[in-house]
Write a protein that holds these residues in place. Structure first.
Motif, PDB file in Angstrom:
ATOM      1  N   GLN A   1       0.885  -1.168   0.000  1.00 15.01           N
ATOM      2  CA  GLN A   1       0.000   0.000   0.000  1.00 15.01           C
ATOM      3  C   GLN A   1       0.915   1.207   0.000  1.00 15.01           C
ATOM      4  O   GLN A   1       1.241   1.783   1.022  1.00 15.01           O
ATOM      5  CB  GLN A   1      -0.934   0.008   1.206  1.00 15.01           C
ATOM      6  N   ASP A   2       1.322   1.564  -1.206  1.00 11.97           N
ATOM      7  CA  ASP A   2       2.390   2.514  -1.395  1.00 11.97           C
ATOM      8  C   ASP A   2       1.883   3.687  -2.200  1.00 11.97           C
ATOM      9  O   ASP A   2       0.779   3.663  -2.731  1.00 11.97           O
ATOM     10  CB  ASP A   2       3.531   1.832  -2.151  1.00 11.97           C
ATOM     11  N   ASN A   3       2.706   4.704  -2.341  1.00 13.34           N
ATOM     12  CA  ASN A   3       2.370   5.749  -3.291  1.00 13.34           C
ATOM     13  C   ASN A   3       2.390   5.182  -4.701  1.00 13.34           C
ATOM     14  O   ASN A   3       3.253   4.383  -5.042  1.00 13.34           O
ATOM     15  CB  ASN A   3       3.374   6.898  -3.212  1.00 13.34           C
ATOM     16  N   SER A   4       1.431   5.609  -5.516  1.00 16.84           N
ATOM     17  CA  SER A   4       1.542   5.330  -6.932  1.00 16.84           C
ATOM     18  C   SER A   4       2.735   6.111  -7.478  1.00 16.84           C
ATOM     19  O   SER A   4       3.366   6.885  -6.768  1.00 16.84           O
ATOM     20  CB  SER A   4       0.251   5.724  -7.667  1.00 16.84           C
ATOM     21  N   PHE A   5       3.040   5.919  -8.740  1.00 11.82           N
ATOM     22  CA  PHE A   5       4.221   6.555  -9.297  1.00 11.82           C
ATOM     23  C   PHE A   5       3.964   8.023  -9.648  1.00 11.82           C
ATOM     24  O   PHE A   5       4.639   8.913  -9.161  1.00 11.82           O
ATOM     25  CB  PHE A   5       4.682   5.800 -10.541  1.00 11.82           C
ATOM     26  N   LEU A   6       2.999   8.284 -10.512  1.00 10.75           N
ATOM     27  CA  LEU A   6       2.705   9.647 -10.946  1.00 10.75           C
ATOM     28  C   LEU A   6       1.600  10.292 -10.118  1.00 10.75           C
ATOM     29  O   LEU A   6       1.377  11.492 -10.226  1.00 10.75           O
ATOM     30  CB  LEU A   6       2.293   9.651 -12.424  1.00 10.75           C
ATOM     31  N   LEU A   7       0.888   9.513  -9.314  1.00 13.30           N
ATOM     32  CA  LEU A   7      -0.236  10.000  -8.532  1.00 13.30           C
ATOM     33  C   LEU A   7      -0.009   9.723  -7.052  1.00 13.30           C
ATOM     34  O   LEU A   7       0.981   9.094  -6.669  1.00 13.30           O
ATOM     35  CB  LEU A   7      -1.547   9.337  -8.985  1.00 13.30           C
ATOM     36  N   GLU A   8      -0.963  10.181  -6.248  1.00  8.42           N
ATOM     37  CA  GLU A   8      -0.973   9.879  -4.816  1.00  8.42           C
ATOM     38  C   GLU A   8      -2.100   8.917  -4.508  1.00  8.42           C
ATOM     39  O   GLU A   8      -3.207   9.058  -5.028  1.00  8.42           O
ATOM     40  CB  GLU A   8      -1.193  11.151  -3.991  1.00  8.42           C
ATOM     41  N   GLU A   9      -1.831   7.954  -3.641  1.00 12.77           N
ATOM     42  CA  GLU A   9      -2.892   7.137  -3.064  1.00 12.77           C
ATOM     43  C   GLU A   9      -3.355   7.806  -1.772  1.00 12.77           C
ATOM     44  O   GLU A   9      -2.590   8.521  -1.127  1.00 12.77           O
ATOM     45  CB  GLU A   9      -2.382   5.723  -2.806  1.00 12.77           C
ATOM     46  N   ALA A  10      -4.606   7.584  -1.400  1.00  6.59           N
ATOM     47  CA  ALA A  10      -5.215   8.317  -0.286  1.00  6.59           C
ATOM     48  C   ALA A  10      -5.053   7.597   1.043  1.00  6.59           C
ATOM     49  O   ALA A  10      -5.987   7.532   1.846  1.00  6.59           O
ATOM     50  CB  ALA A  10      -6.699   8.563  -0.581  1.00  6.59           C
ATOM     51  N   TYR A  11      -3.853   7.035   1.292  1.00  6.86           N
ATOM     52  CA  TYR A  11      -3.612   6.301   2.536  1.00  6.86           C
ATOM     53  C   TYR A  11      -2.462   6.967   3.278  1.00  6.86           C
ATOM     54  O   TYR A  11      -1.312   6.932   2.822  1.00  6.86           O
ATOM     55  CB  TYR A  11      -3.237   4.846   2.246  1.00  6.86           C
TER      56      TYR A  11
END
Length: 275
Positions: A33-43
């Protein structure tokens, strides 16, 4: 082999190798459950867990590259998170002949409004201060304090499919160009990613990121600029003793629309562990 076929082949080879490797190991208990590459995940980060993230992006046509280091810290619990992003970049067209140097650093605050890593829907708005630590005379910064907001939303669509959506805006008053001309500039960003959870420790990814902004074109003058990229990628995890999770990954950068014809590569590496 041409670059147009090299990157997809490399991605496929790494995904296959990672799948074979993990098939020989017992199932992992800690999913990615990591940051995406070009985007942000909401965690946001879990309480007591910090993360160190390195990324490297290089574009083939322009020859530009940027490296970023981000440190993420939970503030007491999961609701509040602080992070610092430090960029180092090289612009081939800069007046100094393409020397590398620091860009504008970002101090980030995120609030977990809704959900968490176990929820079907998660939402964590971010506010950032962009400090003028880069040399704007060489094109590596805007010369003045900037402000950024981003709205990441994460939704579990199926057992093995998650999507992440971002909408953001960056505003820099009195931004300066190479000649010292100033103007207020605004940039909008939008993006979406789809993450296929092939295994708990192996994700296949497809991301789209679009920006529409402005650059200083003279005293009080602004010139519009746009970019759009599709990025197929893969990331996997090694879960090591004492709670350390190492996540490498890579993606192909494929320019579309206003960035049509541009190609590049994106590399990712994170270390996450308890305090």
């Amino acid at each position: 082999m041409r670059h147009s076929t090299l990157l997809p082949s490399l991605l496929l080879s790494l995904a296959t190798a990672a799948s074979v490797l993990h098939a020989q190991q017992p199932p992992k208990e800690v999913p990615i459950q990591d940051n995406s590459f070009l985007l942000e995940e909401a965690y946001n980060q879990e309480p007591g867990v910090i993360q160190h993230i390195s990324t490297f992006t290089r574009l083939r046509q322009s020859g530009d590259w940027v490296y970023t280091f981000t440190e993420e810290w939970p503030m007491g619990g999961q609701a509040h998170q602080l992070s610092l992003t430090v960029p180092v970049q090289r612009l081939a067209s800069s007046p100094d002949g393409g020397r590398r140097g620091f860009g504008d650093m970002a101090l980030n605050y995120r609030y977990q409004v809704l959900g968490d890593g176990d929820a079907t829907v998660a939402f964590s708005p971010r506010l950032s201060l962009l400090f003028p630590t880069g040399n704007h005379n060489q094109g590596r910064g805007n010369g003045h304090l900037g402000f950024q907001a981003n709205l990441p939303l994460s939704v579990v669509m199926a057992d093995r499919l998650v999507t992440h959506m971002n909408l953001g805006c960056t505003y820099t008053p009195h931004a300066e160009d190479l000649l010292g001309n100033q103007a207020d500039i605004t940039t909008w960003n939008i993006g979406q990613s789809f993450i296929w959870l092939a295994r708990q420790d192996l994700n296949l990814m497809l991301e789209f990121a679009y920006t529409s902004g402005e650059v200083v074109a003279g005293p009080g003058l602004r010139q519009p600029t746009q970019s759009a990229f599709v990025a197929p990628g893969v990331r996997w995890a090694w879960n090591l003793p004492r709670g350390l999770q190492v996540v490498p990954g890579l993606a192909a950068m494929v320019g579309v629309g206003p960035s049509r014809g541009e190609r590049g590569i994106f590399l990712y590496l994170s270390f996450e562990h308890p305090l």
